[in-house]
Design a protein around this motif. Structure first.
Motif, short mmCIF file in Angstrom:
data_model
loop_
_atom_site.label_atom_id
_atom_site.label_comp_id
_atom_site.label_asym_id
_atom_site.label_seq_id
_atom_site.Cartn_x
_atom_site.Cartn_y
_atom_site.Cartn_z
N ALA A 1 0.86 -1.19 0.00
CA ALA A 1 0.00 0.00 0.00
C ALA A 1 0.89 1.24 0.00
O ALA A 1 1.95 1.25 0.62
N PRO A 2 0.46 2.29 -0.73
CA PRO A 2 1.28 3.50 -0.73
C PRO A 2 1.34 4.11 0.66
O PRO A 2 0.40 4.01 1.45
N GLU A 3 2.47 4.72 0.94
CA GLU A 3 2.65 5.37 2.24
C GLU A 3 1.68 6.55 2.33
O GLU A 3 1.57 7.33 1.39
N PRO A 4 0.96 6.68 3.43
CA PRO A 4 0.03 7.80 3.57
C PRO A 4 0.75 9.14 3.47
O PRO A 4 1.90 9.29 3.92
N ARG B 1 13.78 12.96 -1.95
CA ARG B 1 12.95 11.78 -2.29
C ARG B 1 11.56 11.90 -1.65
O ARG B 1 10.54 11.59 -2.28
N LEU B 2 11.52 12.37 -0.41
CA LEU B 2 10.22 12.51 0.28
C LEU B 2 9.37 13.59 -0.38
O LEU B 2 8.15 13.43 -0.52
N VAL B 3 9.99 14.69 -0.78
CA VAL B 3 9.23 15.76 -1.46
C VAL B 3 8.63 15.22 -2.75
O VAL B 3 7.46 15.44 -3.05
N ARG B 4 9.42 14.48 -3.50
CA ARG B 4 8.92 13.91 -4.77
C ARG B 4 7.81 12.91 -4.53
O ARG B 4 6.83 12.85 -5.27
N LYS B 5 7.96 12.10 -3.48
CA LYS B 5 6.91 11.13 -3.15
C LYS B 5 5.62 11.85 -2.75
O LYS B 5 4.53 11.48 -3.18
N GLY B 6 5.76 12.91 -1.94
CA GLY B 6 4.59 13.69 -1.54
C GLY B 6 3.90 14.33 -2.73
O GLY B 6 2.66 14.32 -2.84
N GLU B 7 4.68 14.89 -3.64
CA GLU B 7 4.09 15.48 -4.85
C GLU B 7 3.37 14.44 -5.68
O GLU B 7 2.28 14.70 -6.21
N ASN C 1 -0.54 14.52 -6.62
CA ASN C 1 -0.99 14.49 -8.02
C ASN C 1 -1.96 13.34 -8.26
O ASN C 1 -2.96 13.50 -8.96
N GLU C 2 -1.67 12.18 -7.67
CA GLU C 2 -2.57 11.03 -7.81
C GLU C 2 -3.93 11.33 -7.17
O GLU C 2 -4.97 10.99 -7.73
N ALA C 3 -3.90 11.96 -6.01
CA ALA C 3 -5.16 12.29 -5.34
C ALA C 3 -5.95 13.30 -6.15
O ALA C 3 -7.18 13.19 -6.29
N GLU C 4 -5.26 14.28 -6.70
CA GLU C 4 -5.93 15.31 -7.51
C GLU C 4 -6.61 14.69 -8.71
O GLU C 4 -7.72 15.07 -9.07
N GLN C 5 -5.97 13.71 -9.32
CA GLN C 5 -6.56 13.05 -10.48
C GLN C 5 -7.80 12.24 -10.10
O GLN C 5 -8.68 12.04 -10.93
N ARG C 6 -7.87 11.78 -8.87
CA ARG C 6 -9.00 10.96 -8.43
C ARG C 6 -10.20 11.77 -7.96
O ARG C 6 -11.33 11.26 -7.90
N ILE C 7 -9.93 13.04 -7.61
CA ILE C 7 -11.01 13.85 -7.06
C ILE C 7 -11.90 14.37 -8.17
O ILE C 7 -11.47 15.06 -9.06
N GLU C 8 -13.13 14.01 -8.11
CA GLU C 8 -14.13 14.52 -9.05
C GLU C 8 -15.38 14.86 -8.25
O GLU C 8 -15.65 14.27 -7.22
N GLN C 9 -16.11 15.80 -8.79
CA GLN C 9 -17.36 16.15 -8.11
C GLN C 9 -18.51 15.82 -9.03
O GLN C 9 -18.48 16.16 -10.21
N LEU C 10 -19.49 15.17 -8.47
CA LEU C 10 -20.66 14.78 -9.23
C LEU C 10 -21.65 15.93 -9.27
O LEU C 10 -22.02 16.48 -8.23
#
Length: 108
Positions: A11-14, A48-54, A58-67
């Motif tokens: 699982a990805p690190e929170p 490395r941590l900054v890049r992982k956080g970004e 970015n992944e979360a932003e791509q998943r967020i949609e509003q109905l």
């Protein structure tokens, strides 16, 4: 390994854990107690941590949609804009895409 056995991806690190680790790294660097070599290693880990956080953001932003639901009850999906509100042009475009064209009086 049999075909039925599937490789389990970790699982990805929170995101919060990434930020906490980065804060710890910054505190170590700011303390001034690390040797040059330790500082370089801490800096590299921080990058490395900054890049992982970004990447996580970015992944979360791509998943967020509003109905959105238009006036006739049809659903349309629009991206969520900054501040948690739909983009100003998203709702009218989504509604317009689902409506019949309106004939207007054109002088020519």
């Amino acid at each position: 390994m049999s075909k039925s056995a599937k490789a389990v991806e970790p699982a990805p690190e929170p995101y919060g854990d990434v930020v906490s680790r980065l804060e710890e790294m910054v505190a170590k660097l700011e303390s001034g107690s690390l040797s040059l070599e330790e500082s370089l290693k801490a800096f590299e880990e921080g990058i490395r941590l900054v890049r992982k956080g970004e990447k996580l953001l970015n992944e979360a932003e791509q998943r967020i949609e509003q109905l959105l639901v238009d006036e006739e009850g049809r659903e349309a999906v629009a991206p969520l804009a900054v501040g948690g509100r739909p983009a100003a042009s998203a709702a009218p475009r989504a509604a317009a895409a689902n409506k019949a064209p309106v004939e207007e009086d054109v002088p020519f």
